[in-house]
Enzyme design. Structure first.
Site, PDB file in Angstrom:
ATOM      1  N   GLN A  11      -2.536   4.612  51.898  1.00 27.45           N
ATOM      2  CA  GLN A  11      -2.462   4.674  53.352  1.00 27.45           C
ATOM      3  C   GLN A  11      -3.233   5.877  53.865  1.00 27.45           C
ATOM      4  O   GLN A  11      -3.600   6.762  53.114  1.00 27.45           O
ATOM      5  CB  GLN A  11      -0.997   4.754  53.806  1.00 27.45           C
ATOM      6  CG  GLN A  11      -0.207   5.910  53.219  1.00 27.45           C
ATOM      7  CD  GLN A  11      -0.203   7.144  54.081  1.00 27.45           C
ATOM      8  OE1 GLN A  11       0.064   7.053  55.269  1.00 27.45           O
ATOM      9  NE2 GLN A  11      -0.520   8.284  53.523  1.00 27.45           N
ATOM     10  N   SER A  90       2.227   0.825  50.355  1.00 30.69           N
ATOM     11  CA  SER A  90       1.433  -0.181  51.052  1.00 30.69           C
ATOM     12  C   SER A  90       0.460  -0.834  50.081  1.00 30.69           C
ATOM     13  O   SER A  90       0.881  -1.411  49.079  1.00 30.69           O
ATOM     14  CB  SER A  90       0.715   0.459  52.254  1.00 30.69           C
ATOM     15  OG  SER A  90       0.100  -0.518  53.057  1.00 30.69           O
ATOM     16  N   LEU A  91      -0.855  -0.745  50.338  1.00 28.48           N
ATOM     17  CA  LEU A  91      -1.836  -1.324  49.420  1.00 28.48           C
ATOM     18  C   LEU A  91      -1.639  -0.826  47.994  1.00 28.48           C
ATOM     19  O   LEU A  91      -1.865  -1.566  47.026  1.00 28.48           O
ATOM     20  CB  LEU A  91      -3.243  -0.976  49.926  1.00 28.48           C
ATOM     21  CG  LEU A  91      -4.478  -1.443  49.143  1.00 28.48           C
ATOM     22  CD1 LEU A  91      -4.822  -0.554  47.968  1.00 28.48           C
ATOM     23  CD2 LEU A  91      -4.338  -2.896  48.687  1.00 28.48           C
ATOM     24  N   ARG A 115      -5.844 -10.036  51.189  1.00 28.04           N
ATOM     25  CA  ARG A 115      -4.905  -9.274  52.011  1.00 28.04           C
ATOM     26  C   ARG A 115      -5.655  -8.469  53.066  1.00 28.04           C
ATOM     27  O   ARG A 115      -5.273  -8.438  54.245  1.00 28.04           O
ATOM     28  CB  ARG A 115      -4.089  -8.339  51.105  1.00 28.04           C
ATOM     29  CG  ARG A 115      -3.043  -7.450  51.791  1.00 28.04           C
ATOM     30  CD  ARG A 115      -2.420  -6.542  50.730  1.00 28.04           C
ATOM     31  NE  ARG A 115      -1.256  -5.796  51.194  1.00 28.04           N
ATOM     32  CZ  ARG A 115      -1.307  -4.590  51.747  1.00 28.04           C
ATOM     33  NH1 ARG A 115      -2.490  -3.993  51.929  1.00 28.04           N
ATOM     34  NH2 ARG A 115      -0.194  -3.973  52.109  1.00 28.04           N
ATOM     35  N   HIS A 195       2.379  -3.378  58.767  1.00 24.64           N
ATOM     36  CA  HIS A 195       3.790  -3.452  58.358  1.00 24.64           C
ATOM     37  C   HIS A 195       4.718  -3.739  59.538  1.00 24.64           C
ATOM     38  O   HIS A 195       5.893  -3.388  59.506  1.00 24.64           O
ATOM     39  CB  HIS A 195       4.210  -2.170  57.621  1.00 24.64           C
ATOM     40  CG  HIS A 195       3.404  -1.932  56.383  1.00 24.64           C
ATOM     41  ND1 HIS A 195       3.580  -2.683  55.243  1.00 24.64           N
ATOM     42  CD2 HIS A 195       2.396  -1.069  56.122  1.00 24.64           C
ATOM     43  CE1 HIS A 195       2.713  -2.267  54.324  1.00 24.64           C
ATOM     44  NE2 HIS A 195       1.979  -1.304  54.835  1.00 24.64           N
ATOM     45  N   GLN A 241       5.591  -7.743  52.341  1.00 25.53           N
ATOM     46  CA  GLN A 241       5.183  -6.347  52.363  1.00 25.53           C
ATOM     47  C   GLN A 241       4.315  -6.001  53.569  1.00 25.53           C
ATOM     48  O   GLN A 241       4.391  -4.894  54.099  1.00 25.53           O
ATOM     49  CB  GLN A 241       4.433  -6.035  51.055  1.00 25.53           C
ATOM     50  CG  GLN A 241       4.270  -4.567  50.782  1.00 25.53           C
ATOM     51  CD  GLN A 241       2.873  -4.224  50.305  1.00 25.53           C
ATOM     52  OE1 GLN A 241       1.895  -4.843  50.708  1.00 25.53           O
ATOM     53  NE2 GLN A 241       2.788  -3.225  49.462  1.00 25.53           N
TER      54      GLN A 241
END
Length: 303
Positions: A11, A90-91, A115, A195, A241
């Site tokens: 992030q 996150s990723l 994604r 998110h 997610q």
């Protein structure tokens, strides 16, 4: 004896040059980047050279972060350092999943690319932004979000910081409400309201892709952003997610309760180790982002 966890960056704004030193000094890291480059030509140049404005677009950020995260993790593996468990922000959770054996690197990178594209399209269709809120407890931030609406708490980072996401047209109201409540709001350099419910369409698309993706059982504990606990069904978690909060504080608290006492952040920056020290300053933290930090981390682990 304690347990070692790798935490995978995922992030914030990224800086050109990320991963370049690891690429130049580790054969395993070079292999990661070269394999990603073969699938997505230009990813190395974007990581190593930028420009920054392009690197910070999520459609580019995500594959670049994945490559840098996996390169740093594999440089440690090459040196004989293997984690007992993993988590990613996150990723970073996709890179953590790849490391843990949830899916292979080729499939993981393809999932990352899809994604990134799905979230980029959502951010274009539903423009939004994110603020880091300091100085207010998470419960008060949640109350503020409900009062303004539609505003969403999306990253529970540590006791004094919660990140919120919102559409562009209420960004001013969010900042004003936080200041009025005695907190501080810092706008993040991101390209969407990640998110949050503004990513619902991306979540639906990812669910369809996850349904046809082959997953294996992780070989080590892999902690999920959505639950803060070891992985359940990846077909559900990898879709949820993107439109559910990252419960980072809960994740780290659960990992510490499970015996993890050393956390090494892999990938660009030191954001996650900073969060972890604020959650529990008694654990050991380090990071691997370039050659010097790699050497320093090896020394700490060998001590």
């Amino acid at each position: 004896m304690g347990r070692l966890a790798l935490v995978f960056a995922g992030q914030g704004a990224q800086t050109p040059g990320m991963g370049r030193e690891i690429y130049q000094t580790s054969a395993a890291a070079k292999q990661v980047f070269d394999e990603c480059e073969a699938t997505l030509p230009g990813v190395k140049a974007l990581c190593f050279e930028g420009p920054k404005d392009q690197l910070n677009l999520t459609v580019n950020t995500q594959p670049c972060l994945f490559a840098a995260d996996m390169a740093c993790a594999n440089a440690l593996l090459e040196a004989g350092v293997k984690a007992d468990g993993v988590a990613g922000f996150s990723l970073g959770e996709l890179a953590a999943g790849c490391y843990a054996g949830l899916f292979n690197q080729e499939d993981a990178f393809e999932f990352v690319r899809f994604r990134a594209e799905a979230m980029h399209e959502c951010s274009t269709t539903h423009p939004g932004t994110m603020f880091a809120v300091f100085g207010l407890p998470a419960s008060q931030v949640e109350t503020l979000c409900l009062a303004i609406g539609p505003v969403y708490p999306v990253n529970y980072n540590y006791p004094d910081q919660t990140v919120v996401a919102c559409p562009m047209d209420v960004a001013g109201a969010v900042s004003q409400a936080v200041v009025a409540a005695g907190g501080k709001a810092v706008r993040l350099a991101v390209s969407g309201a990640f998110h949050s419910a503004l990513m619902n369409e991306a979540a639906h698309r990812l669910a369809a892709v996850a349904a046809t993706t082959h997953f294996d059982t992780p070989s080590i504990p892999l902690y999920a952003n959505v639950t803060g606990r070891p992985y359940g069904d990846p077909k559900t978690l990898l879709a949820e997610q993107v439109n559910h909060p990252v419960r980072w504080q809960l994740t780290i608290e659960n990992m510490i309760a499970d015996g993890f006492d050393t956390f090494v952040e892999v990938g660009p920056g030191t954001t996650l180790t900073s969060f972890i020290r604020k959650i529990n300053p008694s654990v050991r933290t380090a990071s691997v982002r370039d050659h010097d930090s790699f050497i320093e981390t090896r020394k700490m682990l060998d001590a």
